[in-house]
Enzyme design. Structure first.
Site, PDB file in Angstrom:
ATOM      1  N   SER A  21     -76.832  37.093   0.780  1.00 55.64           N
ATOM      2  CA  SER A  21     -76.693  36.574  -0.577  1.00 55.64           C
ATOM      3  C   SER A  21     -76.139  35.161  -0.537  1.00 55.64           C
ATOM      4  O   SER A  21     -75.639  34.697   0.495  1.00 55.64           O
ATOM      5  CB  SER A  21     -75.751  37.470  -1.396  1.00 55.64           C
ATOM      6  OG  SER A  21     -74.442  37.411  -0.840  1.00 55.64           O
ATOM      7  N   HIS A  22     -76.206  34.473  -1.661  1.00 52.83           N
ATOM      8  CA  HIS A  22     -75.676  33.112  -1.732  1.00 52.83           C
ATOM      9  C   HIS A  22     -74.210  33.077  -1.323  1.00 52.83           C
ATOM     10  O   HIS A  22     -73.784  32.203  -0.557  1.00 52.83           O
ATOM     11  CB  HIS A  22     -75.835  32.584  -3.162  1.00 52.83           C
ATOM     12  CG  HIS A  22     -75.163  31.271  -3.403  1.00 52.83           C
ATOM     13  ND1 HIS A  22     -75.677  30.083  -2.942  1.00 52.83           N
ATOM     14  CD2 HIS A  22     -74.009  30.959  -4.042  1.00 52.83           C
ATOM     15  CE1 HIS A  22     -74.883  29.096  -3.295  1.00 52.83           C
ATOM     16  NE2 HIS A  22     -73.860  29.595  -3.966  1.00 52.83           N
TER      17      HIS A  22
END
Length: 1186
Positions: A758-759
């Site tokens: 994920s970011h």
């Protein structure tokens, strides 16, 4: 102390219910059960130790009518040895998440070292103690805060001298250590509780009282068991509090109405007027919540009903009730009704009296009149019945009349044969009628009343449940398996019956429905709610059965021996428990999918002897269940606390009742039992899979002060939080900046799982911030005991350790955790101070945006012509990928790239110039460069910039070129960002900029709007701050737009060609989700499939199974392509990646082959995005791996 309390109220979150409180601990030899919000501890009193000790208690189960917030006043029976017993009751409330305990001088109550928890009840915090005759001890009350700290009450120690024998109660008040105390039946002393003198003045009278109490318990309805009002009597002198200061809307109308409404029917009319008035039309949810709370307090005696001198028979109440019920049904049938409104309406229904024909007659409930004139009972009894029940009921009926009738019935039945049998039977009949009027009958009584309205298909279902329930009630077996089987059968029958009733209610109430039909509909509605309550009881029995077999350790041992069938009852129980939530209107499709998964996994054995994979798949579903439970808890916490506090304070409701209202509602719901089942199963799963609840996203070592925050956002850290910080985070979406809370964040412990790629996970690796997740509520609770203290977090692929670290970090360590170097340190500090602690994306000296070359007006580029200079790294990489597809086929690493075109750098500025907005745009760019966060200056300028750019539309010639030499006008497309400040080696920019799927050139307004949205995303607050901190001037940021055909993938993935956890260069790690890749990038709560595949030997390991609740997709048949996508619930029992190990291996090997090929071509590890359609792998993006 013989044993610790079975449950510490105030620690609800440790059962997996975020934001609430309960802590549960199991001690050897202690059996615990929770029935309708109460606790049933085992034979604690039998664990005798010398000196004062905790007494065992039993709380009787509450059955019948719906158990709503405020329940739990079950009778208490001490079951200990022969020494004197003292119940210490503390009349004081604490903040949400805290709990009370005592510490004393006696060894068995802590010896001033070990705190003894007190149990929460609706009438205070209690603990039952047993000691030696005449023993004297000193003690004090304490508060245990949510972070484990202790608050002592002020004043000298309390002194307690135990009586010589008997059972007594002592009521104390926080901070009043020298208060005048009383033993029940004993003398008072100033500051001390003296020895108990003549506890029972009249043993014969005491014996009579116990007989009556026993009789009451045998016949008592749940309605009366939760009664908290004063003793029942004629109350003509009214007193109360009606403080309207600070009130408005529904609360104001209720308080003003209650002030002039003395008796029950007038109070009901206040609610009727409220629900049908203008306030309800404007603030429907707020109105419903206030009405539900008000009626609840009336039904439990917290709001007292008084006679006002006027006579109204019960038919008045019935008529008002019918009008309220019709309004509630109208709201329920509204297509726009929300979940919160439905949940609140379910709380109102059981507070209304019945209104069938016999109760709306002009002279209802006449049987009591005949009873009061019988000649076969003593005159005094006749007079008492006449004045306390008959006259009161017919003058001004109220909930207190059922209480009085129950007490009278207990008296006349306590000694069989004392009164004429015909009289007793007649009184019982009247009692049944009165219960019917108050809708306080048992579940069986309620269901029997439905027979006349059930069709031929419904009667067998009704009979099957009643038969199962009767058999279960009679069962007296020590065979746990047999009991569990019977309970499961009853729960299944209950579910079928509840579904049948809801099918009958789904059509809504007809406008021309007869009074008889409306009255029967109320019975159906209450029976359905009663079934939900009984499901709570059945689930409690099942959990007890599992615990008695050995709980989590028993289950883990069974699966190690290959006996997964022993898990079936627990998984089936959880499946049906979740189904109850769906039937109540809570995420029904989600609950159905979870049920299917649990039943599928319970029916499937361990495949290929891979016990760990079996356990991980099960864990994914149980975690999904826990998310649903948390969503219910969050909903209830949003609904009640503020409204309850305002209304309670205005009406003078006891503080204890106000403070515990919401928590009691959660404890009385099926969600509470679901949380317990999840905890049991997750412990067993972790033992089976070998996990410890931690998952490492960024390994390393960090030291700092442990501080808990709700989210990773600016301003979440207190101003006193200086020096290195380790964050204990309650929730994250996955698109946050890892250092958004402050530049001094050295490590993060997130209290739920998160996709590794994920970011937020990528940012943690870029910033070298140690990052782990922990989904074990017990470990999270243990971590809270270290809050605000220096700790060391050490995370490796093998283990995670968090320990106290009393050695302050060296200057070198401080510099390392700040992720700074000596040269740019000053600039980073000043920027972060202004930004409120926004993440340092990278060292300024390492960040270099690409040079921008503007293309001529109206230019559209082929992918093959896209370069970093004219279209950004993302578009350039896609162009290069398209060229590589043929070469990849030659080495068996085949992949495809979707067709695409590029709107290059300069197109946005050309559009702004053409619209006359370029001057304003440049002015705003200059302002945003130096705008401060204080006062919202930066936010305002960013909003202006985005609005200005989003209002632009690309030139018509650009759209024409895309259509003539690129895509058919009816093709569905996706427009994607390709900035000069993303996909760089030092600055990935992942997640900062927009991608808009599902647009068509044939709908130019929607297409142009999507392009403008991508341009405008260059100036979001996050994007501006990211560039500012990285040292990139805002005017040098440019945005191109990559236009590609929209794929409809079966699976989407993110792939790192070097393992991000242990940096193993031989292994790729992929995270995979169903549907569009936006699921992986959008911060959706849940986990993907996580596969680790070796590039060389073909081995594939499953590290995690997917449990995202929904997939994103473009729905077939949707004509308008407006940039939107639809979401659909995912049932993983139908997904091959979850059910077929060979398919998982095939996908893992395919991704490893493609990833290795691209890594070799580009010369560095790659961060790759793509999807799978049929047998084809599509690559949509490749950039250097962070």
């Amino acid at each position: 102390m013989a044993a610790r309390s079975a449950m510490q109220c105030g620690q609800l979150g440790q059962l997996g219910l975020r934001g609430s409180s309960f802590e549960e601990s199991r001690k050897a030899g202690v059996t615990q059960s929770v029935v309708k919000g109460t606790m049933q501890c085992g034979q604690l009193g039998q664990l005798r130790v010398e000196g004062l000790r905790k007494a065992g208690v039993t709380h009787n189960a509450v059955k019948g009518r719906r158990a709503r917030s405020g329940r739990g006043r079950a009778s208490l029976t001490v079951r200990c040895g022969e020494g004197p017993k003292v119940r210490v009751r503390l009349d004081h409330q604490v903040q949400f998440g805290e709990w009370h305990a005592i510490l004393g001088s006696a060894k068995s109550i802590g010896a001033w070292q070990e705190k003894v928890p007190m149990n929460w009840t609706e009438s205070g915090w209690v603990v039952d103690l047993e000691g030696e005759p005449g023993e004297t001890v000193e003690y004090k009350h304490i508060i245990v805060t949510h972070d484990g700290n202790v608050i002592w009450e002020e004043g000298p120690n309390r002194t307690l001298s135990l009586p010589n024998e008997g059972e007594v109660e002592l009521v104390t008040h926080w901070g009043q250590t020298q208060e005048e105390l009383h033993f029940q039946g004993g003398r008072s002393q100033n500051g001390h509780a003296g020895k108990h003198e003549e506890q029972v003045q009249n043993s014969e009278s005491s014996s009579e009282g116990k007989k009556v109490e026993q009789a009451v318990n045998e016949i008592s309805t749940s309605f009366v068991k939760e009664w908290q009002g004063a003793s029942v009597k004629d109350r003509r002198e009214r007193s109360g509090k009606w403080d309207t200061s600070g009130l408005d809307g529904p609360a104001l109308q209720i308080v003003e109405g209650d002030k002039s409404a003395s008796n029950w029917w007038r109070k009901l009319d206040v609610v009727r007027d409220l629900l049908s008035g203008e306030v309800a039309k404007k603030e429907r949810l707020k109105t419903l919540v206030n009405a539900a709370v008000y009626l609840k307090w009336i039904n439990t005696g917290q709001i007292v009903c008084y006679e006002d001198g006027q006579h109204y028979r019960p038919n008045k109440h019935a008529e008002i009730s019918r009008r309220i019920f019709v309004e509630l049904e109208r709201i329920t049938g509204d297509k726009n009704v929300g979940l919160k409104e439905l949940l609140v309406i379910q709380k109102i229904h059981p507070c209304l009296p019945a209104f069938k024909a016999e109760f709306t007659a002009s002279v209802p409930l006449t049987r009591i009149r005949d009873i009061a004139h019988r000649n076969d009972i003593p005159h005094d009894l006749k007079q008492e019945i006449k004045h306390t029940i008959q006259n009161k009921l017919h003058r001004s009926a109220g909930p207190e009349d059922l209480v009085a009738t129950e007490l009278m019935l207990a008296r006349v039945t306590k000694n069989p044969g004392e009164y004429n049998e015909a009289f007793v039977n007649e009184f019982r009949t009247f009692y049944a009628e009165l219960k019917d009027f108050f809708n306080a009958g048992s579940l069986t009584e309620q269901l029997e009343g439905l027979r006349s309205s059930m069709d031929e298909g419904g009667l067998p279902i009704l009979d099957h449940f009643l038969s199962s329930k009767a058999d279960l009630d009679k069962m007296n077996s020590s065979d746990t398996a047999k009991v569990a089987e019977s309970v499961l059968g009853t729960l299944h029958a209950l579910t079928c019956l509840r579904e049948k009733l809801l099918q009958g209610l789904v059509s809504g109430l007809r406008n021309d429905a007869s009074d008889e039909a409306i009255a029967m509909r109320q019975k159906w509605r209450l029976s359905e709610l009663g079934l939900e309550d009984y499901a709570f009881v059945l689930l409690s029995r099942l959990i007890n059965a599992f615990e008695s077999e050995g709980g989590a350790s028993w289950l883990s041992e069974e699966v190690k021996g290959g006996r997964v069938g022993k898990w079936t009852p627990a998984l089936t129980s959880l499946a049906m428990a979740v189904q109850q939530l769906g039937l109540s209107g809570l995420q029904k499709e989600e609950c159905d999918a979870i049920k299917n998964e649990l039943l599928a996994w319970s029916a499937t054995g361990i495949l290929a002897n891979d016990t760990k994979a079996w356990a991980l798949r099960l864990k994914a579903t149980v975690d999904r269940v826990r998310r649903v439970a948390e969503s219910y808890t969050d909903t209830v916490l949003q609904l009640y606390p503020d409204y309850v506090e305002k209304l309670g304070n205005a009406l003078g409701i006891p503080e204890n009742t106000v403070r515990t209202y919401t928590e009691a509602d959660i404890r009385a719901s099926v969600v509470f039992q679901i949380a317990k089942l999840c905890s049991l199963l997750l412990k067993a799963i972790r033992s089976t899979a070998g996990g410890d609840g931690f998952d490492v996203i960024m390994p390393g070592r960090a030291t700092g002060t442990l501080i808990e925050v709700d989210r990773i956002v600016p301003g979440s850290l207190p101003s006193s939080a200086t020096g290195p910080i380790i964050l204990l985070v309650k929730q994250a979406d996955g698109d946050e900046e890892v250092k958004a809370a402050g530049s001094n964040v050295a490590g993060v412990i997130l209290q739920h799982e998160l996709p590794h790629l994920s970011h937020l996970g990528v940012r943690a690796r870029q910033e070298k911030v140690v990052f782990v997740t922990c989904d074990d509520e017990e470990r999270s609770a243990n971590l809270r005991s270290l809050l605000n203290r220096p700790v060391e977090l050490v995370a490796s692929p093998e283990s995670v350790q968090v320990e106290l670290n009393d050695t302050p970090p060296t200057q070198k360590q401080e510099t390392e955790v700040a992720v700074s170097s000596s040269k740019p340190l000053q600039k980073e500090k000043s920027v972060n101070a202004e930004a409120g602690g926004v993440a340092t994306l990278t060292k300024v000296s390492e960040t270099k945006q690409s040079v921008v070359v503007r293309s001529p007006l109206g230019t559209v580029l082929d992918l093959s012509k896209a370069t970093t200079e004219n279209a950004g790294s993302k578009a350039a990489a896609c162009g290069e990928l398209a060229v590589l597809t043929e070469e990849a086929k030659k080495v068996s690493a085949a992949f495809l790239v979707p067709k695409g075109k590029v709107i290059p750098f300069g197109a946005m500025e050309d559009t702004l110039e053409k619209s006359g907005s370029l001057k304003q745009f440049k002015s705003l760019l200059e302002k945003v460069e130096t705008a401060a966060l204080e006062g919202g200056e930066l936010d305002n300028i960013c909003n202006e910039l985005q609005s200005l750019v989003a209002a632009q539309r690309p030139a018509k010639q650009i759209l024409d070129k895309l259509a003539s030499d690129g895509f058919p006008t009816n093709s569905r497309l996706i427009v994607r960002s390709s900035a000069n400040v993303e996909d760089l080696a030092g600055m990935s920019g992942a997640g900062l900029y927009e991608s808009i799927p599902n647009v068509k050139l044939s709908e130019p307004e929607n297409f142009g709007k999507a392009v403008a949205q991508v341009w405008a995303s260059l100036y979001t607050r996050r994007a501006v701050l990211s560039r500012r901190i990285a040292g990139v001037p805002q005017k040098e940021a440019s945005m191109a737009v990559l236009v590609q055909e929209l794929l409809t993938p079966e699976l989407s993935f993110v792939l790192h060609t070097v393992s991000p956890i242990d940096q193993d260069k031989d292994v790729v790690q992929a995270e995979v989700a169903v549907g569009l890749g936006e699921t992986l990038a959008s911060g959706t709560r849940g986990t993907p499939w996580r596969l680790a595949a070796n590039k060389f030997d073909g081995t594939v390991k499953t590290l995690a199974f997917a449990n995202f609740s929904e997939q994103m997709m473009v729905k077939d048949g949707v004509n308008e392509a407006d940039g939107s996508v639809v979401k659909a619930v995912v049932d993983y029992s139908n997904q091959p990646l979850s059910t077929d190990p060979e398919f998982r291996t095939h996908i893992g090997q395919s991704l490893a082959t493609v990833g290795f090929f691209l890594e070799k071509h580009f010369g560095v590890p790659q961060d790759i995005e793509g999807c799978v359609i049929g047998k084809d792998v599509y690559i949509v993006q490749a950039r250097p791996q962070p």
